[in-house]
Scaffold this motif. Structure first.
Motif, short mmCIF file in Angstrom:
data_model
loop_
_atom_site.label_atom_id
_atom_site.label_comp_id
_atom_site.label_asym_id
_atom_site.label_seq_id
_atom_site.Cartn_x
_atom_site.Cartn_y
_atom_site.Cartn_z
N GLY A 40 68.28 25.22 65.32
CA GLY A 40 67.02 26.12 65.06
C GLY A 40 67.16 27.52 65.12
O GLY A 40 68.44 27.94 65.27
N ASN A 41 66.19 27.96 64.29
CA ASN A 41 66.44 29.31 63.85
C ASN A 41 66.60 30.46 64.94
O ASN A 41 67.66 31.14 65.01
CB ASN A 41 65.00 29.96 63.29
N LYS A 42 66.21 30.15 66.36
CA LYS A 42 66.43 30.95 67.52
C LYS A 42 68.06 30.97 67.67
O LYS A 42 68.84 31.90 67.95
CB LYS A 42 65.46 30.87 68.58
N ASP A 43 68.37 29.72 67.81
CA ASP A 43 69.85 29.47 68.24
C ASP A 43 70.77 29.89 67.21
O ASP A 43 71.73 30.34 67.39
CB ASP A 43 70.06 27.88 68.33
N ILE A 44 70.49 29.95 65.75
CA ILE A 44 71.11 30.31 64.49
C ILE A 44 71.23 31.90 64.57
O ILE A 44 72.42 32.46 64.77
CB ILE A 44 70.51 29.92 63.49
N PRO A 52 65.72 36.18 64.58
CA PRO A 52 65.19 34.91 64.15
C PRO A 52 64.57 35.36 62.81
O PRO A 52 64.38 34.31 61.93
CB PRO A 52 64.32 34.44 65.31
N ARG A 53 63.62 36.11 62.68
CA ARG A 53 62.98 36.77 61.47
C ARG A 53 64.04 36.76 60.43
O ARG A 53 63.99 36.19 59.07
CB ARG A 53 62.48 38.01 61.71
N THR A 54 65.36 37.22 60.47
CA THR A 54 66.41 37.43 59.39
C THR A 54 66.87 35.74 59.08
O THR A 54 67.15 35.54 57.84
CB THR A 54 67.61 38.14 59.81
N VAL A 55 66.91 35.00 60.04
CA VAL A 55 67.32 33.62 59.86
C VAL A 55 66.19 32.97 58.93
O VAL A 55 66.49 32.10 58.00
CB VAL A 55 67.66 32.93 61.18
N GLU A 56 64.99 33.25 59.38
CA GLU A 56 63.95 32.52 58.49
C GLU A 56 64.08 33.12 56.95
O GLU A 56 63.83 32.04 56.07
CB GLU A 56 62.48 33.13 59.11
N LYS A 57 64.25 34.36 56.76
CA LYS A 57 64.48 34.93 55.41
C LYS A 57 65.53 34.29 54.75
O LYS A 57 65.34 33.68 53.62
CB LYS A 57 64.80 36.24 55.46
#
Length: 108
Positions: A40-44, A52-57
């Motif tokens: 998941g994004n938080k773990d990444i 986590p927002r950077t992961v989303e991007k």
């Protein structure tokens, strides 16, 4: 806003040619390998020390560049990306970690 500055990040040789052709960056590839493991994004974000927002991007950019409709479709296509990462994760978290081993090819 100023002019954009070219990234000087090293490691482009580690990005598979198929993904380089799509314009995937080194950091996006780092996210892609974890995404392929269905993390998941938080773990990444925690693994890569980014928000986590950077992961989303990065995920949105990967989906746009590769033409996949969602992260599950990308993860299914990117299974071959995780073999090297799985080895690294086991060395970091131990040999009994639940790190999946997937197939070999990236295809759409």
């Amino acid at each position: 806003m100023g002019a954009s500055v070219r990234q000087r990040r090293t490691g482009t040789e580690h990005v598979p040619p198929d993904l380089r052709r799509y314009g995937v960056t080194v950091r996006e590839f780092e996210v892609a390998r974890l995404l392929a493991e269905r993390i998941g994004n938080k773990d990444i974000a925690g693994w890569l020390h980014i928000s986590p927002r950077t992961v989303e991007k990065h995920v949105a950019s990967l989906l746009r560049k590769t033409g996949h409709s969602d992260r599950a479709a990308f993860a299914a296509a990117a299974r071959g990306l995780v073999a090297e990462r799985a080895h690294h994760l086991r060395s970091v978290v131990g040999p009994h970690a639940a790190v999946p081993a997937f197939g070999r090819s990236l295809s759409r």
